[in-house]
Design a protein around this motif. Structure first.
Motif, mmCIF file in Angstrom:
data_model
loop_
_atom_site.group_PDB
_atom_site.id
_atom_site.type_symbol
_atom_site.label_atom_id
_atom_site.label_comp_id
_atom_site.label_asym_id
_atom_site.label_seq_id
_atom_site.Cartn_x
_atom_site.Cartn_y
_atom_site.Cartn_z
ATOM 1 N N MET A 97 1.206 -19.391 -16.638
ATOM 2 C CA MET A 97 0.277 -19.333 -17.765
ATOM 3 C C MET A 97 0.707 -18.293 -18.786
ATOM 4 O O MET A 97 0.646 -18.514 -19.992
ATOM 5 C CB MET A 97 -1.130 -19.046 -17.249
ATOM 6 N N VAL A 125 3.562 -19.684 -20.878
ATOM 7 C CA VAL A 125 3.121 -20.644 -21.900
ATOM 8 C C VAL A 125 2.670 -19.887 -23.146
ATOM 9 O O VAL A 125 2.998 -20.256 -24.280
ATOM 10 C CB VAL A 125 1.963 -21.522 -21.375
ATOM 11 N N PHE A 146 8.079 -23.907 -23.993
ATOM 12 C CA PHE A 146 6.648 -24.182 -23.892
ATOM 13 C C PHE A 146 6.390 -25.267 -22.848
ATOM 14 O O PHE A 146 5.580 -25.092 -21.932
ATOM 15 C CB PHE A 146 6.119 -24.614 -25.258
ATOM 16 N N LEU A 147 7.112 -26.373 -22.978
ATOM 17 C CA LEU A 147 6.870 -27.482 -22.063
ATOM 18 C C LEU A 147 7.282 -27.134 -20.641
ATOM 19 O O LEU A 147 6.624 -27.531 -19.675
ATOM 20 C CB LEU A 147 7.616 -28.734 -22.532
ATOM 21 N N TRP A 163 4.639 -24.954 -19.295
ATOM 22 C CA TRP A 163 3.435 -25.786 -19.142
ATOM 23 C C TRP A 163 3.507 -26.598 -17.843
ATOM 24 O O TRP A 163 2.558 -26.651 -17.055
ATOM 25 C CB TRP A 163 3.329 -26.698 -20.367
ATOM 26 N N GLU A 164 4.665 -27.201 -17.599
ATOM 27 C CA GLU A 164 4.844 -27.977 -16.382
ATOM 28 C C GLU A 164 4.833 -27.087 -15.160
ATOM 29 O O GLU A 164 4.292 -27.444 -14.105
ATOM 30 C CB GLU A 164 6.173 -28.753 -16.440
ATOM 31 N N SER A 205 1.326 -26.400 -14.456
ATOM 32 C CA SER A 205 0.660 -27.574 -13.883
ATOM 33 C C SER A 205 1.035 -27.753 -12.423
ATOM 34 O O SER A 205 0.176 -27.989 -11.570
ATOM 35 C CB SER A 205 1.044 -28.834 -14.644
ATOM 36 N N THR A 233 1.453 -34.000 -20.396
ATOM 37 C CA THR A 233 2.756 -33.470 -20.787
ATOM 38 C C THR A 233 3.522 -34.496 -21.615
ATOM 39 O O THR A 233 4.215 -34.135 -22.572
ATOM 40 C CB THR A 233 3.571 -33.072 -19.555
ATOM 41 N N ALA A 238 -3.288 -31.586 -25.005
ATOM 42 C CA ALA A 238 -4.020 -30.375 -24.653
ATOM 43 C C ALA A 238 -5.419 -30.730 -24.166
ATOM 44 O O ALA A 238 -5.962 -30.075 -23.279
ATOM 45 C CB ALA A 238 -4.092 -29.442 -25.863
ATOM 46 N N LYS A 247 -5.691 -31.502 -20.499
ATOM 47 C CA LYS A 247 -5.651 -30.309 -19.646
ATOM 48 C C LYS A 247 -6.943 -29.507 -19.773
ATOM 49 O O LYS A 247 -7.429 -28.914 -18.815
ATOM 50 C CB LYS A 247 -4.449 -29.449 -20.043
ATOM 51 N N ALA A 283 -4.902 -24.433 -22.348
ATOM 52 C CA ALA A 283 -4.850 -25.720 -23.035
ATOM 53 C C ALA A 283 -5.423 -25.600 -24.448
ATOM 54 O O ALA A 283 -4.870 -26.154 -25.402
ATOM 55 C CB ALA A 283 -5.630 -26.763 -22.235
ATOM 56 N N GLY A 306 -2.863 -24.138 -26.523
ATOM 57 C CA GLY A 306 -1.873 -25.131 -26.938
ATOM 58 C C GLY A 306 -2.348 -25.911 -28.153
ATOM 59 O O GLY A 306 -1.602 -26.105 -29.117
#
Lengths: 318, 680
Positions: free
Chosen positions: B131, B134, B143-144, B147-148, B151, B182, B225, B228, B261, B264
């Motif tokens: 987190m 991100v 970022f991605l 983010w993954e 997750s 995503t 976003a 999420k 989220a 984001g």
């Protein structure tokens, strides 16, 4: 010096609310009795009841927790603060900017939240029935009230009550459809929130129809006295609110001097007397509705409030 | 180079090294999860790291330092990994690490009861690290990736107790929805970067997307976003997945991950997309927010699982946040930046508030779960007697989330209402119809939230115990209590000193709003909140609290002194017929019955059926309640059925001969080449 005088007026107002609240309740009862061709008790009876309750010992249920003992004071404090923020005989008091109309609505919500919790605390079925119905009623009454606040503040350009009252005295208000809708919505909400007929019956102990009385069933002694006083304060608050928004005539502005204040107090008392009379008249001329009609009654109030606000939103540029 | 600039650039490398420490601790826990003291070590380290991160971010926000950037030669070779610390990141870092730190403190005690530590300890620090990354990322790839990472580590935590088939199902649904989100974000960044592939956020900011492209980006960002965060109708995974994890993780998922989220969404729409904003964007976001708020709380009212109720409430609060963001977009589209600042402040304030009280409530539920082993409210009750302190903290959280003054939830809703009240200034007719309707939805959701938390607190903590487990409960440990009270205190402080929070938010609002922000509040007399101007409206939480405390104590003192302070215990009165069985109390289901009847019959097609035995029959009467989830049954079930139907239809493709496969491949090749030729 002037500042001290202002604070003095503020203190007077708070005390006045506290002292007048039982009288208003007694007043409404007298009128109701007369309309039913009964003699009825003296208007001072609520004071006697309160003093009697205050001197009695408290009987707590075995399963009552600390919340049950704290809640009456919290409820009373929230209701008193909310009532003290409504201008009665004088507007523009030093603490009027502490909280606006939205905050007053939310303070009433605080009181209701703790009352409903107190109803659940002992763990009896009556307390539960009262709490759950009270929260159902509130879930419609509170938005309806907020919609009324929207209408007012869109007109007056503020949510602060003294300024709203001052605005309502000016000539630019005129007769407006939105105001009429807001008045109707507020009256309906006031009836529901104060547990009056046709939503609830303050005089009943018929178990399955009561809401407010069911929640406070386990209370006794000084705790009950505080809750009763709180209920009276709430009635006074709503009638004062109706008076200060829709009939602000005669209200003094802070710092105007003793004569203006006296006129203000006189006008305020006259408004209260008239409001109490109308309430008694309304209550005697209508039958109580069953619980699952209340949502339609309050849903109508919510729609009226929304309609009033919507009209203003749309007509702003016309 | 002056010393100030040097100070401003310093924190970023430090901030970036902290997640590495978290990952290292997670790695250690993989090997040593069952060793005594490992749990203490892991949570102690996460607590320290979160506290340091919190301090650095707070310093950055309060000193209003210039944004710091850093590029590392990691990730894609032609891109590298870019990081940036600006006011927006700093604010969300504060939110994340405040809750993260307190959840770690709670877990110092709570984590001792974990029976599968090897499934929690490695992933908890990794989740927090993900987190934080991100929030610091400054290019699409980083970022991605982060983010993954976030997750997947949270997915592992959802499956911590995977033997329960309900948890396994929740984990599966979460994975599907996370992949969908995503994918949407991937497309968002693809569109933003354009054909030249400028994936660096600085390059994206400099670009000027066409209006059509920008609208597409908005929709995709809402999908990515929003799924999420839990926007209706993308919320279905949230009330299943959040409760499945251990409680301190639920607190992080509900209190923080949904906020990441929101971050984001804000980063993409307010920062990367930038000007110009089209007015209907605000309308879309507003409408979604309003529907989410009311549906979320109505779903919550129908629950009797405490954690699921809280998870549905997260959906409601995300709705409130998006109402604020939608208003801000609508005002920005009309160049009304000073009012947009008000709406943005309200939304960000609610982000902070929700992270505080939702973490508090989830941690309180964790304490209940430790003490009783139950999270079904119908089997709880009377917990205020054995657990008075937990009850007090939970009560403060419940009052705060119900938007009751003088606590913090009220302030952010009040600010949102103030922003709504200025909306008639908007020139667009559609918005003028929409905004009062959303205002009514917001008011409705606030009132229903109060009903919901009377139910949650009243049924769980008040009354008499409904099961032996609830009767045997004991007060929770000191670590957990200190975590609960830290959050409760913050809820109160943010409620009575809202001006300080609003001032702290000013740099963030200025960043997102073309420099316009609210006037400084700290100089107001008595710390009154004056968002627009004194003639409009004011609120002072501090004075409200003082007045209430004063009138309550004076009344109590006078009555006890002058009238009576005698009290006697006795059996409950109950209109003369007290019944000893706790089964006669109101339950969660019966408490919600009036509301189910009023609202649920429309939204959930709720039906009640009473079967009465004939006279003389001693069988009990039965009440059956039937509820339908409109989103699942109308939206998801058809899609899932279609997928199953199609895959069954094509199942025979798995059992072909090699000849047939080859001809299929050949056919596909020809078809593709043909398509290429026709396209050109």
């Amino acid at each position: 010096m002037a500042l001290i005088a202002d604070y003095l007026v503020q203190g007077c107002q708070m005390l006045l609310m506290l002292l007048l609240a039982p009288l208003l309740t007694g007043w409404v009862r007298v009128f109701k009795a007369r309309l039913l061709r009964r003699r009825g008790p003296s208007p001072l009876q609520p004071y006697r009841d309160l003093f009697k309750l205050l001197r009695k010992e408290v009987v707590l249920a075995d399963s009552a927790s600390w919340l049950f003992r704290v809640a009456p004071y919290l409820i009373f404090a929230a209701l008193w603060v909310a009532a003290a923020l409504v201008p009665t005989f004088a507007g523009g008091l030093p603490f009027s900017w502490t909280a606006d109309l939205i905050a007053i609505v939310a303070l009433l919500g605080t009181a209701r939240f703790f009352l409903a919790l107190a109803g659940l605390d002992v763990g009896t079925s009556f307390g539960g029935i009262g709490s759950s119905r009270e929260m159902m009623i509130a879930s419609l009454a509170e938005p309806a009230m907020l919609m009324m606040v929207f209408t007012l503040s869109l007109l007056a350009g503020t949510t602060e009550l003294s300024s709203v009252a001052r605005f309502m005295l000016t000539a630019e208000v005129g007769l407006r459809v939105s105001l009429g809708l807001a008045l109707l919505a507020l009256v309906m909400v006031a009836i529901a929130e104060n547990a009056r007929i046709p939503v609830d019956n303050p005089a009943t102990h018929l178990e399955l129809t009561m809401v407010h009385e069911a929640m406070v069933l386990e209370y006794s002694g000084r705790h009950l006295a505080l809750i009763e006083l709180g209920a009276s304060l709430k009635l006074l608050l709503y009638i004062s609110l109706l008076g200060c928004i829709f009939a602000p005539w005669g209200m003094a502005v802070v710092g105007e001097g003793l004569t203006a204040y006296l006129i203000g107090v006189g006008a305020y008392l006259a408004k209260l007397a008239f409001g109490g009379f109308l309430l008694a008249l309304f209550e005697t001329s209508i039958a109580k509705m069953r619980v699952f009609r209340v949502d339609q009654f309050l849903g109508a109030a919510l729609m009226l409030g929304l309609l009033g606000a919507l009209l203003l939103f749309v007509s702003r540029s016309l | 180079m002056s010393e100030e600039v040097g100070f401003a650039i310093m924190p970023l490398p430090l901030l970036l090294s902290l997640p590495l420490v978290l990952l290292a601790v997670g790695g250690y826990a993989v090997a040593a999860a069952h060793r005594p003291g490992c749990s203490r070590l892991v949570y102690g380290v996460t607590l320290t790291i979160a506290a340091v991160t919190l301090g650095l971010a707070l310093a950055h926000l309060l000193t209003a330092a210039v944004p710091a950037t850093l590029a590392l030669p990691l990730g894609l070779p032609w891109l590298g990994a870019h990081f940036r610390l600006d006011a927006l990141s700093a604010f969300f870092l504060i939110v994340a690490n405040l809750s993260g730190g307190v959840a770690s403190l709670f877990a110092l005690g709570y984590g001792q009861h974990e029976h599968a530590p090897e499934r929690v300890l490695p992933f908890f620090p990794a989740f927090l690290a993900g987190m934080n990354l991100v929030l610091l990322a400054d290019d699409a790839f980083t970022f991605l990736f982060a983010w993954e990472f976030m997750s997947l580590s949270s997915w592992a935590l959802v499956l911590a107790h995977h033997q329960d088939p309900a948890n396994a199902r929740a984990g599966y649904l979460y994975l599907v929805m996370a992949c969908f989100g995503t994918l949407a974000l991937l497309l968002t960044f693809g569109l933003l970067a354009g054909p030249d592939g400028g994936y660096n956020f600085a390059a994206i900011r400099a670009g000027q997307p066409t209006p059509g492209l920008a609208a597409l980006v908005l929709i995709l960002a809402l999908l990515g976003a929003g799924s999420k965060a839990g926007l209706v109708p993308l919320h279905v995974w949230l009330p299943l997945a959040h409760p499945a994890a251990p409680s301190h993780v639920s607190a992080l998922m509900s209190g923080v991950m949904t906020k990441v989220a929101v971050y984001g969404f804000i980063r993409i729409v307010f920062d990367l997309l930038g000007e110009p904003v089209v007015w209907w964007w605000g309308g879309v976001v507003l409408a979604l927010g309003g529907i989410t708020a009311v549906l979320g709380v109505l779903y919550a009212l129908m629950q009797h699982d405490l954690k699921r109720l809280l998870a549905y409430h997260t959906v409601e609060n995300i709705g409130i946040i998006f109402i604020g963001l939608g208003l801000a977009l609508a005002f920005q589209a009309n160049q009304m930046y000073s009012i947009a600042a008000l709406a943005l402040t309200a939304a960000l304030f609610h982000v902070l508030n929700h992270s505080l009280f939702k973490s508090l409530l989830f941690l309180g539920t964790g304490a209940v779960l430790t003490a009783t082993g139950e999270r079904d409210m119908e089997r709880l009750g009377g917990l205020i007697h054995p657990m008075p302190w937990t009850a007090l903290a939970f009560l403060i959280g419940a009052a705060a989330i119900s938007a009751l003054p003088p606590l913090n939830g009220f302030v952010s809703e009040w600010l949102t209402f103030q922003a709504i009240l200025i909306s008639p200034e908007l020139p667009q007719w559609l918005l003028r119809f929409l905004v009062p309707a959303v205002g009514a939805l917001l008011a409705l959701s606030a009132a229903l939230a109060a009903a919901c938390f009377v139910k949650a607190f009243g049924i769980t903590f008040l009354g008499r115990p409904r099961s032996p487990a609830a009767a045997r409960a004991r007060e929770t440990d000191r670590y957990s209590l200190s975590a609960l009270f830290a959050l409760a205190t913050l809820c109160l402080l943010a409620g009575i000193l809202p001006g300080l929070v609003v001032d702290g938010l000013a740099p963030v609002v200025g960043l997102l709003n073309g420099g316009a922000r609210l006037a400084a509040q700290y100089s107001q007399p008595w710390l009154t909140l004056v968002p627009v101007g004194e003639v409009k409206s004011t609120y002072n939480g501090l004075l409200v609290l003082l007045f209430m405390a004063l009138s309550g104590t004076v009344a109590a003192g006078l009555i006890h002194r002058l009238a009576s302070n005698a009290a006697r215990r006795g059996p409950a009165w109950d209109c003369g017929f007290p019944e000893a069985s706790p089964a006669t109390q109101y339950t969660a289901g019966s408490f919600a019955q009036p509301i189910r009847r009023v609202f649920g019959s429309i939204v959930f097609q709720a039906r009640e059926r009473v079967t009465m035995p004939p006279p003389g029959d001693s069988r009990p009467a039965r009440l059956e309640v039937e509820l339908h989830d409109p989103v699942w049954e109308r939206g998801y079930a058809p899609v899932a059925n279609a997928v199953v139907a199609i895959s069954t239809r094509f199942n025979y493709l798995q059992y072909l001969t090699i000849r047939r496969y080859l001809s299929l491949v050949f056919g596909a090749l020809v078809l593709l080449l043909l398509g290429m030729v026709l396209w050109r």
